[in-house]
Scaffold this motif. Structure first.
Motif, PDB file in Angstrom:
ATOM      1  N   HIS A  34      99.389   8.336 -29.458  1.00  0.00           N
ATOM      2  CA  HIS A  34      99.455   8.002 -30.883  1.00  0.00           C
ATOM      3  C   HIS A  34      99.357   9.249 -31.740  1.00  0.00           C
ATOM      4  CE1 HIS A  34      99.046   3.633 -30.781  1.00  0.00           C
ATOM      5  NE2 HIS A  34      98.249   3.786 -29.764  1.00  0.00           N
ATOM      6  N   LEU A  35     100.079   9.240 -32.836  1.00  0.00           N
ATOM      7  CA  LEU A  35      99.867  10.234 -33.889  1.00  0.00           C
ATOM      8  C   LEU A  35      99.166   9.460 -34.981  1.00  0.00           C
ATOM      9  CD1 LEU A  35     103.152  12.298 -34.287  1.00  0.00           C
ATOM     10  CD2 LEU A  35     100.886  13.176 -33.767  1.00  0.00           C
ATOM     11  N   PHE A  36      97.835   9.534 -34.993  1.00  0.00           N
ATOM     12  CA  PHE A  36      97.086   8.650 -35.881  1.00  0.00           C
ATOM     13  C   PHE A  36      97.362   8.907 -37.349  1.00  0.00           C
ATOM     14  CE2 PHE A  36      94.939   5.816 -33.269  1.00  0.00           C
ATOM     15  CZ  PHE A  36      94.536   6.456 -32.108  1.00  0.00           C
ATOM     16  N   GLN A  37      97.577  10.145 -37.735  1.00  0.00           N
ATOM     17  CA  GLN A  37      97.829  10.423 -39.145  1.00  0.00           C
ATOM     18  C   GLN A  37      99.091   9.711 -39.622  1.00  0.00           C
ATOM     19  OE1 GLN A  37      96.198  11.954 -41.716  1.00  0.00           O
ATOM     20  NE2 GLN A  37      94.536  11.748 -40.267  1.00  0.00           N
ATOM     21  N   VAL A  38     100.097   9.655 -38.757  1.00  0.00           N
ATOM     22  CA  VAL A  38     101.333   8.961 -39.139  1.00  0.00           C
ATOM     23  C   VAL A  38     101.062   7.469 -39.283  1.00  0.00           C
ATOM     24  CG1 VAL A  38     103.660   8.380 -38.392  1.00  0.00           C
ATOM     25  CG2 VAL A  38     102.808  10.684 -38.062  1.00  0.00           C
ATOM     26  N   GLU A  39     100.266   6.927 -38.366  1.00  0.00           N
ATOM     27  CA  GLU A  39      99.963   5.489 -38.456  1.00  0.00           C
ATOM     28  C   GLU A  39      99.123   5.198 -39.683  1.00  0.00           C
ATOM     29  OE1 GLU A  39      98.588   3.911 -34.728  1.00  0.00           O
ATOM     30  OE2 GLU A  39     100.155   4.975 -33.639  1.00  0.00           O
ATOM     31  N   TYR A  40      98.206   6.098 -40.025  1.00  0.00           N
ATOM     32  CA  TYR A  40      97.404   5.898 -41.230  1.00  0.00           C
ATOM     33  C   TYR A  40      98.286   6.011 -42.472  1.00  0.00           C
ATOM     34  CZ  TYR A  40      93.340   6.661 -38.165  1.00  0.00           C
ATOM     35  OH  TYR A  40      92.402   6.589 -37.167  1.00  0.00           O
ATOM     36  N   ALA A  41      99.307   6.895 -42.402  1.00  0.00           N
ATOM     37  CA  ALA A  41     100.232   7.006 -43.544  1.00  0.00           C
ATOM     38  C   ALA A  41     100.951   5.681 -43.759  1.00  0.00           C
ATOM     39  CB  ALA A  41     101.238   8.133 -43.306  1.00  0.00           C
ATOM     40  N   GLN A  42     101.239   4.962 -42.660  1.00  0.00           N
ATOM     41  CA  GLN A  42     101.903   3.663 -42.803  1.00  0.00           C
ATOM     42  C   GLN A  42     100.981   2.651 -43.480  1.00  0.00           C
ATOM     43  OE1 GLN A  42     103.266   3.438 -38.777  1.00  0.00           O
ATOM     44  NE2 GLN A  42     105.336   4.049 -39.342  1.00  0.00           N
ATOM     45  N   GLU A  43      99.656   2.830 -43.323  1.00  0.00           N
ATOM     46  CA  GLU A  43      98.718   1.968 -44.063  1.00  0.00           C
ATOM     47  C   GLU A  43      98.781   2.277 -45.552  1.00  0.00           C
ATOM     48  OE1 GLU A  43      96.824  -0.603 -43.045  1.00  0.00           O
ATOM     49  OE2 GLU A  43      97.850  -0.335 -41.136  1.00  0.00           O
ATOM     50  N   ALA A  44      98.986   3.560 -45.879  1.00  0.00           N
ATOM     51  CA  ALA A  44      99.083   3.931 -47.299  1.00  0.00           C
ATOM     52  C   ALA A  44     100.293   3.255 -47.934  1.00  0.00           C
ATOM     53  CB  ALA A  44      99.187   5.447 -47.448  1.00  0.00           C
ATOM     54  N   VAL A  45     101.367   3.113 -47.162  1.00  0.00           N
ATOM     55  CA  VAL A  45     102.566   2.445 -47.672  1.00  0.00           C
ATOM     56  C   VAL A  45     102.238   1.005 -48.037  1.00  0.00           C
ATOM     57  CG1 VAL A  45     104.848   1.594 -47.038  1.00  0.00           C
ATOM     58  CG2 VAL A  45     104.166   3.897 -46.389  1.00  0.00           C
ATOM     59  N   LYS A  46     101.393   0.371 -47.234  1.00  0.00           N
ATOM     60  CA  LYS A  46     101.066  -1.038 -47.493  1.00  0.00           C
ATOM     61  C   LYS A  46     100.255  -1.205 -48.771  1.00  0.00           C
ATOM     62  CE  LYS A  46     100.862  -2.368 -42.690  1.00  0.00           C
ATOM     63  NZ  LYS A  46      99.958  -2.814 -41.657  1.00  0.00           N
ATOM     64  N   LYS A  47      99.749  -0.120 -49.328  1.00  0.00           N
ATOM     65  CA  LYS A  47      98.991  -0.230 -50.571  1.00  0.00           C
ATOM     66  C   LYS A  47      99.916  -0.268 -51.776  1.00  0.00           C
ATOM     67  CE  LYS A  47      94.403   1.204 -50.065  1.00  0.00           C
ATOM     68  NZ  LYS A  47      94.052   0.710 -48.753  1.00  0.00           N
ATOM     69  N   GLY A  48     101.172   0.085 -51.579  1.00  0.00           N
ATOM     70  CA  GLY A  48     102.108   0.009 -52.696  1.00  0.00           C
ATOM     71  C   GLY A  48     102.629  -1.406 -52.834  1.00  0.00           C
ATOM     72  N   SER A  49     103.141  -1.747 -54.027  1.00  0.00           N
ATOM     73  CA  SER A  49     103.642  -3.113 -54.224  1.00  0.00           C
ATOM     74  C   SER A  49     104.977  -3.300 -53.492  1.00  0.00           C
ATOM     75  CB  SER A  49     103.783  -3.420 -55.705  1.00  0.00           C
ATOM     76  OG  SER A  49     104.615  -2.494 -56.334  1.00  0.00           O
ATOM     77  N   THR A  50     105.355  -4.563 -53.327  1.00  0.00           N
ATOM     78  CA  THR A  50     106.503  -4.909 -52.481  1.00  0.00           C
ATOM     79  C   THR A  50     107.832  -4.456 -53.065  1.00  0.00           C
ATOM     80  OG1 THR A  50     105.250  -6.964 -52.269  1.00  0.00           O
ATOM     81  CG2 THR A  50     107.300  -6.805 -51.037  1.00  0.00           C
ATOM     82  N   ALA A  51     108.725  -4.011 -52.180  1.00  0.00           N
ATOM     83  CA  ALA A  51     110.099  -3.701 -52.583  1.00  0.00           C
ATOM     84  C   ALA A  51     111.008  -4.365 -51.557  1.00  0.00           C
ATOM     85  CB  ALA A  51     110.346  -2.198 -52.599  1.00  0.00           C
ATOM     86  N   VAL A  52     112.113  -4.950 -52.021  1.00  0.00           N
ATOM     87  CA  VAL A  52     113.035  -5.617 -51.101  1.00  0.00           C
ATOM     88  C   VAL A  52     114.444  -5.107 -51.350  1.00  0.00           C
ATOM     89  CG1 VAL A  52     113.559  -7.605 -52.595  1.00  0.00           C
ATOM     90  CG2 VAL A  52     113.600  -7.885 -50.139  1.00  0.00           C
ATOM     91  N   GLY A  53     115.207  -4.935 -50.273  1.00  0.00           N
ATOM     92  CA  GLY A  53     116.590  -4.459 -50.406  1.00  0.00           C
ATOM     93  C   GLY A  53     117.502  -5.410 -49.670  1.00  0.00           C
ATOM     94  N   ILE A  54     118.658  -5.748 -50.290  1.00  0.00           N
ATOM     95  CA  ILE A  54     119.606  -6.668 -49.653  1.00  0.00           C
ATOM     96  C   ILE A  54     120.989  -6.069 -49.719  1.00  0.00           C
ATOM     97  CG2 ILE A  54     120.657  -8.950 -49.811  1.00  0.00           C
ATOM     98  CD1 ILE A  54     118.097 -10.096 -50.428  1.00  0.00           C
TER      99      ILE A  54
END
Lengths: 286, 250
Positions: free
Chosen positions: B17-37
Motif C-alpha cells: 500500500h501507498l498509504f498517503q495516496v489512499e489517504y488522499a482519496q479520503e480527502a476527495v470524499k470530503k468534497g461535494s459530489t460531482a457527476v459527469g455523463i
C-alpha cells in the motif's frame, strides 16, 4: 544513586517504589488540591430537571420506571431519531445533562446554553416508560462513568431494553478489504449477552471495537445483565448527511423501535428539511 | 501497522500500500459530489454547489472550470490543489495549441493531469494532490469523451461517473439508469445528471450547478433558473409515473 561526568552525585531515576519517595510524591500542596478540585467541579456531569433547572437528586432511571431506552449519540444518529421517532409521537423533555470538557466550543462552564448542553432526555407521553436520549456532545472518558451513574443509577433494573445508535468513520473499520470497496455507509450491531432478539444487520466482527460513550453504556449493560444492543453505522461522511442517516432505516423494523414509528414518508421529508439548515462548509474542500 | 508506513509518500508498506495516496482519496470524499455523463452529442457535468458564507462572492467558488474552449473539468477535494492543477492544465492546453497548431484532445490533457498527479506520488518532500477530476469534452473527430483521474495518477474513460461525497450512491444510480434511451437526446442526458445528483444533494435543485458542452460549441453554464426548469420537469415526470403506477395497481 549515580555519579555524573562532573563529579556530582545525582539520584538515578528508579521505578522501584521506595517508602520516602512515595510519601513525598503523594503529598500535594493545598494549591494542587484546589486546582484538582476546581477541575473536577468544571468537569462534573450534572443532570437537570427541565422545568426547574435544578439537579435531579436521584438517577434518571431510578426516578422514573423504564421499559425501553433509546440513546442516539452523534449528529447523524440524533437526526435519525428526530425525524423518524420523535415526529411520530408526543415526547416530553424530562431532563438534560450538562457537561463541559475540552471538546466543548465554549469556555464558560457555568452558563452553558441549551444548545451546548446537548444531552437531552425525553419520554413518550402516551407511554411514559419509553425513554429517548439525544446526545450530540462528546462525553470524555473521565465523565462517562458519572454520566452512567446519573442516568442509570448504581443499581439499575434489569427489565428494560436499551438501544444505542451511533456513527463511526469507515476508516476505523478493520478489514482485509480496502476501504474503497466497502459499501459505506453500512450498519453493524453489537449486543449484550442478555439481549435475546436478533439484530437487523450483521454483528460487528473482531478485531473491531466500539469507543467512547456507546462503549461505556454497552459495557455497563453487560455488567448489570441488562439487554442492550448497539447499532453502529460506519460512514465516510461524519457531518450531518442524508445517506448516512438513512442507513439507520433497517432499525425501524426491529422490536426496539416497533410501535414508535408511524409515518415514514413524512419523516423522510422532515429529515430533508433538517439537512437544509446546514452549516457553511469550510473552504478547504470543494 | 498503517502508522509505520504512512508518514512518507515514498514508502511502500509490506503489503504494497501507498498509504498517503489512499489517504488522499479520503480527502476527495470530503468534497461535494460531482457527476459527469457522456451523451451522444453532449457531455454534462453536474455538481453539488457548496453553500457560501453570506459575505462571500459566489462567483469565486466554482467546481466546474473550462480548460480550453472544447474541454472542461469538475473536481472534488482540496480547493487549493485543484487550482494548481487547473492552472497547469490550462497553460498546457495553450502551449500545445501553439506548438502543434491543434487543440488538445481530451485524452491528452487528461494524461497530462494524471502524469502530473503521479509525479507527486513519487517525489519526496511532496504529498499527492488531494483531488479527483472529471474531464469532459469533444475531440476533433466529433466524439464525446469523459475521463476520470484520481490522486494516484490513474485515469480511465467512463460513460458516466461520480466523484466526491456519496459518489458510490450516485454511481449505483447511474449503473441502474444509464441506458441508450437515457442519453438519446441532450435533454434526457441533462435530466439523468440532475436525477443522479438529486439522490444525494440535500436540498434539491437550488444546490445544483450544471454545465454542458455540445459538439463544436463552447462550455455553457446553466443559470439557476434553467436548472430549476429541468428539476420541475423531472418532478412532473415522477408524479405522472406514480399516477400511472397507482392506476395500474387499481
Amino acid at each position: 544513586m549515580a555519579a555524573t561526568f562532573f563529579g556530582e552525585v545525582v539520584k538515578a531515576p528508579c521505578r522501584e517504589e521506595e517508602e520516602e519517595e512515595e510519601e513525598e510524591g503523594r503529598r500535594e500542596t493545598p494549591e494542587d488540591r484546589e486546582v484538582r478540585q476546581q477541575l473536577a467541579r468544571k468537569r462534573e456531569v450534572r443532570l437537570l430537571r427541565r422545568q426547574t433547572k435544578t439537579s435531579l437528586e436521584v438517577a434518571l432511571l431510578e426516578k422514573y420506571p423504564c421499559s425501553k431506552f433509546i440513546i442516539a449519540i452523534g449528529n447523524n444518529a440524533v437526526a435519525f431519531l428526530s425525524s423518524f421517532v420523535m415526529n411520530s409521537g408526543v415526547w416530553e423533555e424530562v431532563g438534560c445533562a450538562k457537561l463541559w470538557n475540552e471538546w466543548c466550543r465554549t469556555t464558560d462552564t457555568t452558563h452553558l446554553s441549551s444548545t451546548e448542553a446537548f444531552c437531552v432526555f425525553y419520554h413518550l407521553k402516551s407511554n411514559p416508560s419509553v425513554f429517548l436520549c439525544q446526545c450530540s456532545c462528546y462525553v470524555a472518558e473521565d465523565q462517562q462513568y458519572q454520566w452512567l451513574e446519573k442516568v442509570f443509577g448504581s443499581c439499575p433494573r434489569k427489565n428494560m431494553q436499551i438501544t444505542i445508535l451511533t456513527c463511526r468513520h469507515v476508516t476505523d473499520y478493520k478489514t482485509s478489504e480496502s476501504t474503497g470497496s466497502l459499501p459505506s455507509p453500512f450498519l453493524k450491531a453489537l449486543k449484550t449477552q442478555n439481549f435475546k432478539d436478533s439484530a437487523c444487520c450483521p454483528l460487528l466482527e473482531q478485531p473491531n471495537i466500539v469507543h467512547d460513550l456507546p462503549a461505556a453504556v454497552l459495557s455497563y449493560c453487560q455488567v448489570w445483565k441488562i439487554p442492550a444492543i448497539l447499532y453502529l453505522c460506519y460512514t465516510d461522511v461524519m457531518k450531518l448527511d442524508l445517506i448516512t442517516v438513512e442507513a439507520f432505516k433497517p432499525i425501524l423494523s426491529t422490536r426496539s423501535l416497533k410501535g414508535l414509528v408511524k409515518n415514514i414518508p413524512q419523516s423522510t421529508e422532515i429529515l430533508k428539511k433538517l439537512m437544509t439548515t446546514n452549516e457553511i462548509q469550510s473552504n478547504i474542500y470543494t | 501497522m498503517a502508522s509505520r508506513y504512512d508518514r512518507a509518500i515514498t514508502v511502500f508498506s509490506p503489503d504494497g500500500h501507498l498509504f498517503q495516496v489512499e489517504y488522499a482519496q479520503e480527502a476527495v470524499k470530503k468534497g461535494s459530489t460531482a457527476v459527469g455523463i457522456r451523451g451522444t452529442n453532449i457531455v454534462v457535468l453536474g455538481v453539488e454547489k457548496k453553500s457560501v458564507a453570506k459575505l462571500q462572492d459566489e462567483r469565486t467558488v466554482r467546481k466546474i472550470c473550462a480548460l480550453d474552449d472544447h474541454v472542461c473539468m469538475a473536481f472534488a477535494g482540496l480547493t487549493a490543489d485543484a487550482r494548481v492543477v487547473i492552472n497547469r492544465a490550462r497553460v498546457e492546453c495553450q502551449s500545445h495549441k501553439l506548438t502543434v497548431e491543434d487543440p488538445v484532445t481530451v485524452e491528452y490533457i487528461t494524461r497530462f493531469i494524471a502524469t502530473l498527479k503521479q509525479k507527486y506520488t513519487q517525489s519526496n518532500g511532496r504529498r499527492p494532490f488531494g483531488i479527483s477530476a472529471l474531464i469532459v469534452g469533444f475531440d476533433d473527430d466529433g466524439i464525446s469523451r469523459l475521463y476520470q483521474t484520481d490522486p494516484s495518477g490513474t485515469y480511465h474513460a467512463w460513460k458516466a461517473n461520480a466523484i466526491g461525497r456519496n459518489a458510490k450512491t450516485v454511481r449505483e444510480f447511474l449503473e441502474k439508469n444509464y441506458t441508450e434511451d437515457a442519453i438519446a437526446s441532450d435533454s434526457e442526458a441533462i435530466k439523468l445528471a440532475i436525477k443522479a445528483l438529486l439522490e444525494v444533494v440535500q436540498s434539491g435543485g437550488k444546490n445544483i450547478e450544471l454545465a454542458i458542452i455540445r459538439r463544436n460549441q463552447p462550455l455553457k453554464m446553466f443559470s439557476a433558473k434553467e436548472v430549476e426548469l429541468y428539476v420541475t420537469e423531472i418532478e412532473k415526470e415522477k408524479e405522472e409515473a406514480e399516477k400511472k403506477k397507482s392506476k395500474k395497481s387499481v
